[in-house]
Design a protein around this motif. Sequence first.
Motif, PDB file in Angstrom:
ATOM      1  N   ALA A  60       0.845  -1.186   0.000  1.00 45.91           N
ATOM      2  CA  ALA A  60       0.000   0.000   0.000  1.00 45.91           C
ATOM      3  C   ALA A  60       0.885   1.241   0.000  1.00 45.91           C
ATOM      4  O   ALA A  60       1.748   1.394   0.863  1.00 45.91           O
ATOM      5  CB  ALA A  60      -0.908   0.001   1.229  1.00 45.91           C
ATOM      6  N   ALA A  61       0.691   2.107  -0.970  1.00 43.03           N
ATOM      7  CA  ALA A  61       1.566   3.265  -1.144  1.00 43.03           C
ATOM      8  C   ALA A  61       1.351   4.310  -0.054  1.00 43.03           C
ATOM      9  O   ALA A  61       0.276   4.417   0.556  1.00 43.03           O
ATOM     10  CB  ALA A  61       1.334   3.894  -2.509  1.00 43.03           C
ATOM     11  N   ASP A  62       2.369   5.091   0.178  1.00 43.34           N
ATOM     12  CA  ASP A  62       2.304   6.238   1.085  1.00 43.34           C
ATOM     13  C   ASP A  62       1.925   7.472   0.281  1.00 43.34           C
ATOM     14  O   ASP A  62       1.813   7.421  -0.957  1.00 43.34           O
ATOM     15  CB  ASP A  62       3.660   6.426   1.757  1.00 43.34           C
ATOM     16  N   GLY A  63       1.718   8.589   0.932  1.00 46.40           N
ATOM     17  CA  GLY A  63       1.417   9.838   0.248  1.00 46.40           C
ATOM     18  C   GLY A  63       1.093  10.930   1.246  1.00 46.40           C
ATOM     19  O   GLY A  63       0.675  10.654   2.380  1.00 46.40           O
ATOM     20  N   GLN A  64       1.273  12.172   0.846  1.00 50.17           N
ATOM     21  CA  GLN A  64       0.996  13.314   1.711  1.00 50.17           C
ATOM     22  C   GLN A  64      -0.454  13.758   1.545  1.00 50.17           C
ATOM     23  O   GLN A  64      -0.920  13.986   0.432  1.00 50.17           O
ATOM     24  CB  GLN A  64       1.941  14.463   1.377  1.00 50.17           C
ATOM     25  N   VAL A  65      -1.156  13.892   2.673  1.00 48.03           N
ATOM     26  CA  VAL A  65      -2.559  14.306   2.678  1.00 48.03           C
ATOM     27  C   VAL A  65      -2.770  15.265   3.843  1.00 48.03           C
ATOM     28  O   VAL A  65      -1.886  15.455   4.680  1.00 48.03           O
ATOM     29  CB  VAL A  65      -3.496  13.082   2.829  1.00 48.03           C
ATOM     30  N   VAL A  66      -3.960  15.850   3.896  1.00 45.96           N
ATOM     31  CA  VAL A  66      -4.384  16.613   5.073  1.00 45.96           C
ATOM     32  C   VAL A  66      -5.713  16.048   5.526  1.00 45.96           C
ATOM     33  O   VAL A  66      -6.530  15.596   4.710  1.00 45.96           O
ATOM     34  CB  VAL A  66      -4.510  18.127   4.795  1.00 45.96           C
ATOM     35  N   ASP A  67      -5.945  16.069   6.837  1.00 47.97           N
ATOM     36  CA  ASP A  67      -7.192  15.524   7.356  1.00 47.97           C
ATOM     37  C   ASP A  67      -8.243  16.618   7.496  1.00 47.97           C
ATOM     38  O   ASP A  67      -8.044  17.754   7.040  1.00 47.97           O
ATOM     39  CB  ASP A  67      -6.954  14.789   8.674  1.00 47.97           C
ATOM     40  N   ALA A  68      -9.368  16.299   8.128  1.00 52.00           N
ATOM     41  CA  ALA A  68     -10.489  17.232   8.211  1.00 52.00           C
ATOM     42  C   ALA A  68     -10.197  18.435   9.087  1.00 52.00           C
ATOM     43  O   ALA A  68     -10.929  19.433   9.045  1.00 52.00           O
ATOM     44  CB  ALA A  68     -11.732  16.505   8.728  1.00 52.00           C
ATOM     45  N   THR A  69      -9.140  18.388   9.874  1.00 53.70           N
ATOM     46  CA  THR A  69      -8.742  19.547  10.679  1.00 53.70           C
ATOM     47  C   THR A  69      -7.700  20.401   9.963  1.00 53.70           C
ATOM     48  O   THR A  69      -7.270  21.427  10.494  1.00 53.70           O
ATOM     49  CB  THR A  69      -8.162  19.093  12.033  1.00 53.70           C
ATOM     50  N   GLY A  70      -7.286  19.963   8.769  1.00 52.91           N
ATOM     51  CA  GLY A  70      -6.239  20.670   8.043  1.00 52.91           C
ATOM     52  C   GLY A  70      -4.839  20.254   8.441  1.00 52.91           C
ATOM     53  O   GLY A  70      -3.858  20.850   7.985  1.00 52.91           O
ATOM     54  N   THR A  71      -4.721  19.230   9.271  1.00 53.05           N
ATOM     55  CA  THR A  71      -3.415  18.773   9.744  1.00 53.05           C
ATOM     56  C   THR A  71      -2.737  17.900   8.695  1.00 53.05           C
ATOM     57  O   THR A  71      -3.355  16.950   8.189  1.00 53.05           O
ATOM     58  CB  THR A  71      -3.576  17.954  11.040  1.00 53.05           C
ATOM     59  N   PRO A  72      -1.481  18.191   8.340  1.00 52.51           N
ATOM     60  CA  PRO A  72      -0.768  17.331   7.389  1.00 52.51           C
ATOM     61  C   PRO A  72      -0.587  15.930   7.967  1.00 52.51           C
ATOM     62  O   PRO A  72      -0.225  15.757   9.137  1.00 52.51           O
ATOM     63  CB  PRO A  72       0.579  18.039   7.216  1.00 52.51           C
ATOM     64  N   ARG A  73      -0.868  14.923   7.160  1.00 50.49           N
ATOM     65  CA  ARG A  73      -0.708  13.525   7.556  1.00 50.49           C
ATOM     66  C   ARG A  73      -0.062  12.764   6.404  1.00 50.49           C
ATOM     67  O   ARG A  73       0.039  13.271   5.289  1.00 50.49           O
ATOM     68  CB  ARG A  73      -2.077  12.886   7.868  1.00 50.49           C
ATOM     69  N   ARG A  74       0.325  11.540   6.683  1.00 48.40           N
ATOM     70  CA  ARG A  74       0.797  10.635   5.647  1.00 48.40           C
ATOM     71  C   ARG A  74      -0.074   9.390   5.687  1.00 48.40           C
ATOM     72  O   ARG A  74      -0.525   8.959   6.761  1.00 48.40           O
ATOM     73  CB  ARG A  74       2.268  10.290   5.843  1.00 48.40           C
TER      74      ARG A  74
END
Length: 233
Positions: A60-74
């Motif tokens: 399963a690949a990784d990637g940069q995202v943001v969650d519903a609070t705007g917090t950067p996640r991977r």
Amino acid sequence: MRIATPAALTLLVAGLLVPAAWAHGPRGSSGSTAADLGYPRFDYQPPAPGTYQLPAVKPAADGQVVDATGTPRRLHELTGDRIVVLSFISTRCSDAHGCPLATAVLHQLREVAARDPALARRLRLVTLSFDLAHDTPAVLARFVPPARNGKTQTSPWVAVVPRSESELSSILAAYGQPVGPRVVEAPPTHLLRVYLIDARRQIRNVYGLDFLDPRLLANDARTLLLEEQGRRP
């Protein structure tokens, strides 16, 4: 493809939710079939958990995202060491055989987990939007219900969106998720895909429209639980 407001999407999902009796496994407590339970789309009985194996498909690949609070996640941070069900959607998609269906199945799986503490402890749901033009963190914040429903605690459900078009393209390519051109005026078209990921971040199953059966998905997740415990077929 029609555009749905968050409220309209909620109604669509509610209308697509499958019977709660499916929470009891391949057959309801009375031995009912899928058709007996009022959802005739799947006229078969899924195999019982642990009676089959799920070979690894690919990492399963990784990637940069943001969650519903705007917090950067991977993505790898979100999968962690849990069993994860990952779906790709647009919140404004209203195709009954697309995003609302995937979301309805995740709702049902979450209800199953609420009745199965062992599954609830190990399961995490992740919804990833491919609609950067519409699905901001504020929109996603209204999309996922809280993990606690009254006194019942169930599996966490996280909604995220990639931080950029280039990051989105990389994630879509890595997972093999087809998505059409992305424009502001309408949600992108796509092929329905939902992914089951194990605690080692290996994709163990991929569900399209013909196999997106919440009974099968729940049994697959339970099969991975049994595998973790060393109880193999």
